[in-house]
Design a protein around this motif. Structure first.
Motif, mmCIF file in Angstrom:
data_model
loop_
_atom_site.group_PDB
_atom_site.id
_atom_site.type_symbol
_atom_site.label_atom_id
_atom_site.label_comp_id
_atom_site.label_asym_id
_atom_site.label_seq_id
_atom_site.Cartn_x
_atom_site.Cartn_y
_atom_site.Cartn_z
ATOM 1 N N SER A 43 0.811 -1.224 0.000
ATOM 2 C CA SER A 43 0.000 0.000 0.000
ATOM 3 C C SER A 43 0.844 1.273 0.000
ATOM 4 N N SER A 99 -2.341 0.408 12.593
ATOM 5 C CA SER A 99 -3.145 0.030 11.433
ATOM 6 C C SER A 99 -4.334 0.963 11.229
ATOM 7 N N LEU A 102 -3.704 3.457 8.538
ATOM 8 C CA LEU A 102 -3.841 2.972 7.168
ATOM 9 C C LEU A 102 -5.305 2.886 6.757
ATOM 10 N N ASP A 103 -6.080 2.132 7.529
ATOM 11 C CA ASP A 103 -7.487 1.939 7.182
ATOM 12 C C ASP A 103 -8.179 1.292 8.380
ATOM 13 N N TYR A 104 -9.321 1.818 8.757
ATOM 14 C CA TYR A 104 -10.006 1.256 9.924
ATOM 15 C C TYR A 104 -10.512 -0.165 9.653
ATOM 16 N N HIS A 105 -10.708 -0.514 8.365
ATOM 17 C CA HIS A 105 -11.082 -1.888 8.037
ATOM 18 C C HIS A 105 -9.950 -2.856 8.405
ATOM 19 N N LEU A 106 -8.710 -2.413 8.188
ATOM 20 C CA LEU A 106 -7.559 -3.230 8.565
ATOM 21 C C LEU A 106 -7.502 -3.398 10.078
ATOM 22 N N THR A 107 -7.837 -2.338 10.804
ATOM 23 C CA THR A 107 -7.871 -2.410 12.267
ATOM 24 C C THR A 107 -8.891 -3.435 12.737
#
Length: 263
Positions: A43, A99, A102-107
């Motif tokens: 990314s 994380s 980067l993206d809360y979905h990754l969290t």
């Protein structure tokens, strides 16, 4: 007599490499942390310069914080099991925090992954017994009632489904190597396997495994003292078991000196 905090010879790099591959607990954690590197590299080209700079700064802060915490725990903790459990806990918290940039979905993904790891795997306990004997409740009762056995028995009641017992699983075997003699023997009873025997030895499992590990010193089949000494009215938690604390509570140095002088 001074007790070493950790036996440096009991844990070498190759041993941990083998455990990393063979133990699901370590393998899954390694794969989870390694996956962040894959995501981060893939990314990097998609991030704007300000976000990339901010992320790198936070990653450096997280790595520095983890290094400081690991250094403190390396000095403070007596066993490798407790040290690794603490470091992994802090590493997971920091990874989740980083994380989020980067993206809360990754969290959310990492929260789910670590939750699954917690449910389906367990940190392995120290496998060595030292000079301690692994006993069934019946074997222990027989040994304590026979007149030709050791004058003193120090018994650890534990359950390896308890994280507290796993963290302290190295203490008792290492103490047994230092202090066992003809007058003092060490025994281990797993109440996770024999839960019905807990009440017989004055241990309550009504609140789960919160009273474990429990250590009982017996002299000629009569209990002398135990650790922890629970105060149910105060409902206070006890200090975690360490070699230094157990040695002091049960006066193991005194027992060893008395044995040596009596030889």
């Amino acid at each position: 007599m001074k007790n070493k905090k950790r036996n440096s010879g009991s844990c070498n790099p190759m041993e941990w490499v083998n455990k990393m591959v063979s133990e699901p607990y370590y393998l899954f954690h390694f794969l989870a942390f390694f996956s962040y590197l894959v995501v981060r590299i893939s990314s990097s080209s998609l991030l704007s310069p300000p976000i990339a700079h901010h992320l790198l700064y936070r990653e450096f802060q997280a790595f520095l914080a983890l290094s400081v915490l690991a250094s403190i725990k390396l000095v403070k903790e007596e066993t490798w099991e407790a040290f690794i459990a603490d470091v992994l806990f802090y590493a997971k918290l920091l990874l989740v925090a980083v994380s989020l940039i980067l993206d809360y979905h990754l969290t959310l993904w990492y929260i789910m992954v670590f939750s699954v790891i917690y449910i389906v795997t367990q940190q392995p306990a120290y496998e060595g017994l030292g000079t301690a004997s692994k006993l069934t409740p019946l074997q222990l009762e027989t040994l304590l009632t026979e007149g030709n056995t050791s004058r003193f028995w120090l018994v650890e009641f534990r359950a390896l489904c308890s994280s507290t017992c796993i963290r302290a699983s190295r203490c008792f075997p290492e103490l047994s190597i230092i202090y066992s003699n003809k007058n003092l023997s060490f025994g281990i009873v797993d109440l996770g396997v024999f839960p019905n025997a807990a009440e017989k030895f004055g241990i309550s499992l009504s609140g789960g495994m919160s009273q474990l590990p429990t250590y009982v010193l017996v002299e000629n089949a009569a209990e002398v003292t135990r650790f922890p000494e629970w105060d149910f009215e105060a409902k206070s938690s006890h200090l975690p078991a360490t070699k230094k604390l157990l040695s002091k509570h049960f006066e193991l140095d005194r027992h060893l000196v008395e044995y040596l002088h009596g030889k």
